[in-house]
Design a protein around this motif. Structure first.
Motif, PDB file in Angstrom:
ATOM      1  N   TYR A 136      -2.191  73.432  70.753  1.00 12.36           N
ATOM      2  CA  TYR A 136      -3.704  73.923  70.834  1.00 12.36           C
ATOM      3  C   TYR A 136      -4.554  72.758  71.597  1.00 12.36           C
ATOM      4  O   TYR A 136      -4.851  71.836  70.495  1.00 12.36           O
ATOM      5  CB  TYR A 136      -4.114  74.307  69.438  1.00 12.36           C
ATOM      6  CG  TYR A 136      -3.300  75.599  69.097  1.00 12.36           C
ATOM      7  CD1 TYR A 136      -4.060  76.976  69.186  1.00 12.36           C
ATOM      8  CD2 TYR A 136      -2.366  75.602  68.573  1.00 12.36           C
ATOM      9  CE1 TYR A 136      -3.530  78.069  68.795  1.00 12.36           C
ATOM     10  CE2 TYR A 136      -1.672  76.976  68.071  1.00 12.36           C
ATOM     11  CZ  TYR A 136      -2.231  78.055  68.213  1.00 12.36           C
ATOM     12  OH  TYR A 136      -1.580  79.096  67.691  1.00 12.36           O
ATOM     13  N   PRO A 137      -4.908  72.755  72.849  1.00 11.41           N
ATOM     14  CA  PRO A 137      -5.873  71.637  73.166  1.00 11.41           C
ATOM     15  C   PRO A 137      -7.452  72.180  72.691  1.00 11.41           C
ATOM     16  O   PRO A 137      -7.949  73.079  72.691  1.00 11.41           O
ATOM     17  CB  PRO A 137      -5.608  71.845  74.722  1.00 11.41           C
ATOM     18  CG  PRO A 137      -4.554  72.734  74.887  1.00 11.41           C
ATOM     19  CD  PRO A 137      -4.295  73.552  73.876  1.00 11.41           C
ATOM     20  N   ILE A 138      -7.976  70.809  72.355  1.00 15.23           N
ATOM     21  CA  ILE A 138      -9.280  70.918  71.955  1.00 15.23           C
ATOM     22  C   ILE A 138     -10.031  69.705  72.407  1.00 15.23           C
ATOM     23  O   ILE A 138      -9.414  68.512  72.308  1.00 15.23           O
ATOM     24  CB  ILE A 138      -9.317  70.967  70.201  1.00 15.23           C
ATOM     25  CG1 ILE A 138      -8.924  72.322  69.826  1.00 15.23           C
ATOM     26  CG2 ILE A 138     -10.920  70.867  69.834  1.00 15.23           C
ATOM     27  CD1 ILE A 138      -8.726  72.274  68.348  1.00 15.23           C
ATOM     28  N   TYR A 139     -11.161  69.938  73.085  1.00 11.08           N
ATOM     29  CA  TYR A 139     -12.089  68.800  73.638  1.00 11.08           C
ATOM     30  C   TYR A 139     -13.264  68.734  72.722  1.00 11.08           C
ATOM     31  O   TYR A 139     -13.851  69.469  72.459  1.00 11.08           O
ATOM     32  CB  TYR A 139     -12.486  69.084  74.913  1.00 11.08           C
ATOM     33  CG  TYR A 139     -13.092  67.959  75.710  1.00 11.08           C
ATOM     34  CD1 TYR A 139     -12.458  66.898  75.822  1.00 11.08           C
ATOM     35  CD2 TYR A 139     -14.377  68.090  75.746  1.00 11.08           C
ATOM     36  CE1 TYR A 139     -13.354  65.691  76.385  1.00 11.08           C
ATOM     37  CE2 TYR A 139     -15.258  66.921  76.181  1.00 11.08           C
ATOM     38  CZ  TYR A 139     -14.678  65.872  76.707  1.00 11.08           C
ATOM     39  OH  TYR A 139     -15.544  64.964  77.184  1.00 11.08           O
ATOM     40  N   MET A 140     -13.605  67.518  72.374  1.00 16.27           N
ATOM     41  CA  MET A 140     -14.538  67.181  71.474  1.00 16.27           C
ATOM     42  C   MET A 140     -15.600  66.038  72.333  1.00 16.27           C
ATOM     43  O   MET A 140     -15.316  65.178  72.895  1.00 16.27           O
ATOM     44  CB  MET A 140     -14.284  66.602  70.262  1.00 16.27           C
ATOM     45  CG  MET A 140     -13.486  67.736  69.292  1.00 16.27           C
ATOM     46  SD  MET A 140     -13.048  66.886  67.728  1.00 16.27           S
ATOM     47  CE  MET A 140     -11.895  65.660  68.400  1.00 16.27           C
ATOM     48  N   HIS A 141     -17.249  66.496  72.489  1.00 22.39           N
ATOM     49  CA  HIS A 141     -18.096  65.556  72.859  1.00 22.39           C
ATOM     50  C   HIS A 141     -19.163  65.177  72.147  1.00 22.39           C
ATOM     51  O   HIS A 141     -19.578  65.973  71.230  1.00 22.39           O
ATOM     52  CB  HIS A 141     -18.783  66.123  74.201  1.00 22.39           C
ATOM     53  CG  HIS A 141     -19.947  65.634  74.827  1.00 22.39           C
ATOM     54  ND1 HIS A 141     -19.436  64.568  75.614  1.00 22.39           N
ATOM     55  CD2 HIS A 141     -20.976  65.391  74.295  1.00 22.39           C
ATOM     56  CE1 HIS A 141     -20.623  63.788  76.133  1.00 22.39           C
ATOM     57  NE2 HIS A 141     -21.564  64.448  75.137  1.00 22.39           N
ATOM     58  N   GLY A 142     -19.279  63.845  71.647  1.00 25.01           N
ATOM     59  CA  GLY A 142     -20.414  63.484  70.832  1.00 25.01           C
ATOM     60  C   GLY A 142     -19.862  62.804  69.739  1.00 25.01           C
ATOM     61  O   GLY A 142     -20.873  61.960  69.252  1.00 25.01           O
ATOM     62  N   ALA A 200      -4.839  68.465  83.415  1.00 23.39           N
ATOM     63  CA  ALA A 200      -5.801  69.578  84.096  1.00 23.39           C
ATOM     64  C   ALA A 200      -6.583  70.274  82.941  1.00 23.39           C
ATOM     65  O   ALA A 200      -7.770  70.621  83.483  1.00 23.39           O
ATOM     66  CB  ALA A 200      -4.962  70.411  85.136  1.00 23.39           C
ATOM     67  N   ARG A 201      -5.984  70.751  82.024  1.00 25.02           N
ATOM     68  CA  ARG A 201      -6.700  71.674  80.771  1.00 25.02           C
ATOM     69  C   ARG A 201      -7.890  70.704  80.328  1.00 25.02           C
ATOM     70  O   ARG A 201      -8.791  71.277  80.008  1.00 25.02           O
ATOM     71  CB  ARG A 201      -5.528  71.788  79.964  1.00 25.02           C
ATOM     72  CG  ARG A 201      -5.998  73.050  79.159  1.00 25.02           C
ATOM     73  CD  ARG A 201      -6.517  74.206  79.373  1.00 25.02           C
ATOM     74  NE  ARG A 201      -5.212  74.746  79.999  1.00 25.02           N
ATOM     75  CZ  ARG A 201      -4.498  75.760  79.264  1.00 25.02           C
ATOM     76  NH1 ARG A 201      -4.682  76.045  77.890  1.00 25.02           N
ATOM     77  NH2 ARG A 201      -3.380  76.215  79.815  1.00 25.02           N
ATOM     78  N   PHE A 202      -7.665  69.325  79.983  1.00 23.91           N
ATOM     79  CA  PHE A 202      -8.644  68.552  79.429  1.00 23.91           C
ATOM     80  C   PHE A 202      -9.674  68.278  80.314  1.00 23.91           C
ATOM     81  O   PHE A 202     -10.848  68.228  80.074  1.00 23.91           O
ATOM     82  CB  PHE A 202      -7.837  67.184  78.954  1.00 23.91           C
ATOM     83  CG  PHE A 202      -7.618  67.288  77.531  1.00 23.91           C
ATOM     84  CD1 PHE A 202      -8.455  67.322  76.441  1.00 23.91           C
ATOM     85  CD2 PHE A 202      -5.870  67.410  77.205  1.00 23.91           C
ATOM     86  CE1 PHE A 202      -7.819  67.189  75.162  1.00 23.91           C
ATOM     87  CE2 PHE A 202      -5.626  67.621  76.021  1.00 23.91           C
ATOM     88  CZ  PHE A 202      -6.503  67.391  74.945  1.00 23.91           C
ATOM     89  N   GLU A 203      -9.366  68.229  81.646  1.00 22.03           N
ATOM     90  CA  GLU A 203     -10.377  68.087  82.727  1.00 22.03           C
ATOM     91  C   GLU A 203     -11.262  69.355  82.760  1.00 22.03           C
ATOM     92  O   GLU A 203     -12.555  69.099  82.980  1.00 22.03           O
ATOM     93  CB  GLU A 203      -9.722  67.747  83.956  1.00 22.03           C
ATOM     94  CG  GLU A 203      -9.119  66.207  84.079  1.00 22.03           C
ATOM     95  CD  GLU A 203      -8.543  66.195  85.386  1.00 22.03           C
ATOM     96  OE1 GLU A 203      -8.200  67.204  86.283  1.00 22.03           O
ATOM     97  OE2 GLU A 203      -7.801  64.919  85.641  1.00 22.03           O
ATOM     98  N   GLN A 204     -10.745  70.441  82.707  1.00 24.69           N
ATOM     99  CA  GLN A 204     -11.500  71.641  82.657  1.00 24.69           C
ATOM    100  C   GLN A 204     -12.344  71.930  81.427  1.00 24.69           C
ATOM    101  O   GLN A 204     -13.427  72.423  81.521  1.00 24.69           O
ATOM    102  CB  GLN A 204     -10.466  72.724  82.822  1.00 24.69           C
ATOM    103  CG  GLN A 204      -9.732  72.975  84.204  1.00 24.69           C
ATOM    104  CD  GLN A 204      -8.590  74.045  83.869  1.00 24.69           C
ATOM    105  OE1 GLN A 204      -8.452  74.800  82.985  1.00 24.69           O
ATOM    106  NE2 GLN A 204      -7.809  74.175  84.992  1.00 24.69           N
TER     107      GLN A 204
END
Length: 213
Positions: free
Chosen positions: A155-161, A198-202
């Motif tokens: 399960y890819p998850i991207y977090m910003h902040g 690619a998924r994390f870049e998206q």
């Protein structure tokens, strides 16, 4: 983990971490949450802050907390008795040796064994914390693990902040919003490394930030 430590862990996340994440940091979901409802599962996320693990665990329902294990560096978290007890029993880490000369077991084997026991692992493909809000190069460990356990969803998850709230090297928490992007689960394929990258870049490019951020 004995029943007392399991209860302490539940109370820590229910009473302290979840309210802090919700009220002090503030989560902004960029899309509908896509999270494992049970194990085995592998959550893969970018890594900018010590808060990353806390936020990821707080996203999950408390009913699966006893199955959640963040993969963490033994040399960092087990060097002090109190920190080691807290990391193992309250955070629930799966400690692995990063330095090959200290390894008695393969980190991939350790993680695979935990997944075979039905655990939900939190895994950072970058390996260690990078610079605030900047993704480092991904390492191949996640591919080796996925190949070892091809039936386990990632399960890819991207977090910003969070790199601004508590960046590497800082000890003072600064209240800041955390934007979270979820993605559909992935499974092992021969070109998984390129697909994960690619998924994390998206996900990173999909974050919609306010003009003042």
């Amino acid at each position: 983990m004995n029943m007392i430590n399991r209860a302490l862990r539940w109370l820590f996340f229910a009473i302290i971490i979840k309210p802090i994440v919700k009220l002090v940091i503030g989560l902004r979901y960029q899309n509908k949450p896509i999270l494992p409802e049970d194990g085995p599962a592998l959550i893969i996320a970018n890594h900018n802050s010590h808060l990353d693990t806390m936020v990821l665990i707080s996203l999950l329902p408390l009913k699966v907390l006893h199955k959640v294990q963040p993969v963490a560096a033994a040399d960092y978290f087990l060097k002090n008795k109190f920190i080691a007890w807290f990391a193992l029993n309250i955070i629930g880490i799966l400690p692995i040796e990063r330095q090959s000369e200290r390894q008695t077991r393969s980190p991939v084997e350790q993680c695979a064994e935990a997944l075979q026991q039905g655990k939900i692992l939190i895994f950072f493909p970058e390996g260690s914390r990078g610079q605030p809000e900047t993704m480092s190069e991904l390492k191949y460990g996640v591919v080796k693990l996925a190949e070892k356990c091809p039936q386990v969803p990632l399960y890819p998850i991207y977090m910003h902040g969070l790199g601004k709230s508590l960046p590497k090297g800082d000890a003072l928490l600064v209240p800041f919003f955390c934007d979270v992007v979820f993605s559909e689960p992935m499974h092992f394929q021969p070109n998984l490394f390129d697909q994960v990258k690619a998924r994390f870049e998206q996900m990173q490019s999909s974050v919609k930030l306010p003009k003042w951020d």
